[in-house]
Design a protein around this motif. Structure first.
Motif, PDB file in Angstrom:
ATOM      1  N   LYS A  96      64.054 -49.847  42.709  1.00 26.66           N
ATOM      2  CA  LYS A  96      65.076 -49.305  43.608  1.00 26.66           C
ATOM      3  C   LYS A  96      66.163 -48.503  42.886  1.00 26.66           C
ATOM      4  N   PHE A  97      66.575 -48.946  41.700  1.00 28.71           N
ATOM      5  CA  PHE A  97      67.828 -48.453  41.114  1.00 28.71           C
ATOM      6  C   PHE A  97      67.618 -47.441  39.988  1.00 28.71           C
ATOM      7  N   HIS A 136      75.199 -50.736  45.480  1.00 29.06           N
ATOM      8  CA  HIS A 136      75.001 -52.142  45.795  1.00 29.06           C
ATOM      9  C   HIS A 136      75.794 -52.970  44.788  1.00 29.06           C
ATOM     10  N   HIS A 157      77.180 -51.782  49.592  1.00 26.65           N
ATOM     11  CA  HIS A 157      76.315 -52.796  50.181  1.00 26.65           C
ATOM     12  C   HIS A 157      76.504 -54.086  49.370  1.00 26.65           C
ATOM     13  N   TYR A 195      66.259 -57.211  46.090  1.00 23.01           N
ATOM     14  CA  TYR A 195      66.014 -55.773  46.166  1.00 23.01           C
ATOM     15  C   TYR A 195      64.559 -55.486  45.813  1.00 23.01           C
ATOM     16  N   GLU A 196      64.040 -54.395  46.377  1.00 23.12           N
ATOM     17  CA  GLU A 196      62.644 -54.057  46.137  1.00 23.12           C
ATOM     18  C   GLU A 196      62.426 -53.498  44.735  1.00 23.12           C
ATOM     19  N   THR A 230      71.323 -44.193  42.848  1.00 21.75           N
ATOM     20  CA  THR A 230      71.370 -45.465  43.568  1.00 21.75           C
ATOM     21  C   THR A 230      71.585 -46.528  42.502  1.00 21.75           C
ATOM     22  N   THR A 238      63.530 -54.234  39.322  1.00 27.12           N
ATOM     23  CA  THR A 238      64.237 -53.439  40.331  1.00 27.12           C
ATOM     24  C   THR A 238      64.693 -52.075  39.810  1.00 27.12           C
ATOM     25  N   CYS A 270      76.431 -57.193  43.837  1.00 30.94           N
ATOM     26  CA  CYS A 270      76.072 -58.569  44.169  1.00 30.94           C
ATOM     27  C   CYS A 270      76.750 -59.550  43.218  1.00 30.94           C
ATOM     28  N   LEU A 281      73.343 -50.496  41.023  1.00 30.54           N
ATOM     29  CA  LEU A 281      73.690 -51.891  41.258  1.00 30.54           C
ATOM     30  C   LEU A 281      74.752 -52.314  40.258  1.00 30.54           C
TER      31      LEU A 281
END
Length: 216
Positions: free
Chosen positions: A125-126, A71, A110, A121-122, A47, A153, A73, A49
């Motif tokens: 997560k990554f 993800h 995403h 993000y929580e 996962t 994150t 951003c 980013l």
């Protein structure tokens, strides 16, 4: 020896790709080295980013064909519009690239409009956070806030893979910041500017540094 984990300046002998999803324009002088290196860290179970992903920049599209969850951003609100992204691809790479562009990427990524210093993000997560040629555009205080968010994150076993322009970012300052926020280099570190370092004179003499970080 696995060289990918060494934090150092890019050298002209490093792998270079003039095509990475798209044909890279000459003004993107460091990307042809940054993308091949960063891509070596990608795993199918990740996962990830792409932080400060840009609108047309192709690394997020590469990730979307490789990783389990992607993800991307950017502070630019156009990142939320597939139409705007396609327009920027055409502006940067030409109409032919838009015609060939796989629209599945819009379903596989995403997208989020986000300030990197306040990521939506929580915690934890990554597996990997990629930040390619972003930090040199920011002041020291903001860079510190961003690296704190990357740490928050990131999974405990995760990695931050980033690049930045030198001397726009001072290496001693960078090291102080990562120490203050509780990050450390993952692997060996060289701060020496080699004779064959990749450079550009388009915006004054610039070099490109790569770093692999983990939680300290």
């Amino acid at each position: 020896m696995d060289d990918r984990f060494e934090s150092r300046f890019f050298r002209q002998s490093d792998p270079k790709m003039k095509e990475f999803i798209f044909t890279l324009p000459p003004a993107w002088w460091s990307r042809c080295y940054e993308y091949p290196w960063a891509s070596k860290f990608v795993e199918s179970s990740d996962t990830v980013l792409d932080a400060g992903c840009g609108i047309s920049h192709p690394f997020k599209f590469f990730l979307s064909d490789t990783c389990r969850e992607v993800h991307a951003c950017d502070i630019d609100e156009r990142i939320l519009s597939s139409t705007a992204i396609l327009q920027e691809i055409e502006a940067d790479f030409g109409q032919e690239e838009v015609t060939k562009f796989p629209l599945r990427h819009f379903d596989n990524i995403h997208f989020a409009k986000a300030d990197l210093a306040k990521l939506p993000y929580e915690k934890g997560k990554f597996d990997k956070i990629f930040c390619i040629s972003v930090l040199e555009h920011l002041n020291t205080k903001v860079m510190q806030s961003i690296l704190k968010e990357f740490k928050r994150t990131l999974k405990d076993t995760g990695l931050i893979i980033l690049t930045f322009d030198y001397p726009t970012i001072n290496l001693d300052t960078f090291i102080n910041i990562i120490t203050e926020v509780g990050l450390k280099f993952n692997g060996s570190v060289s701060l020496t500017l080699p004779d064959d370092a990749v450079f550009s004179d388009l915006y004054g003499r610039l070099y490109c540094y790569r770093a692999v970080l983990r939680k300290g």
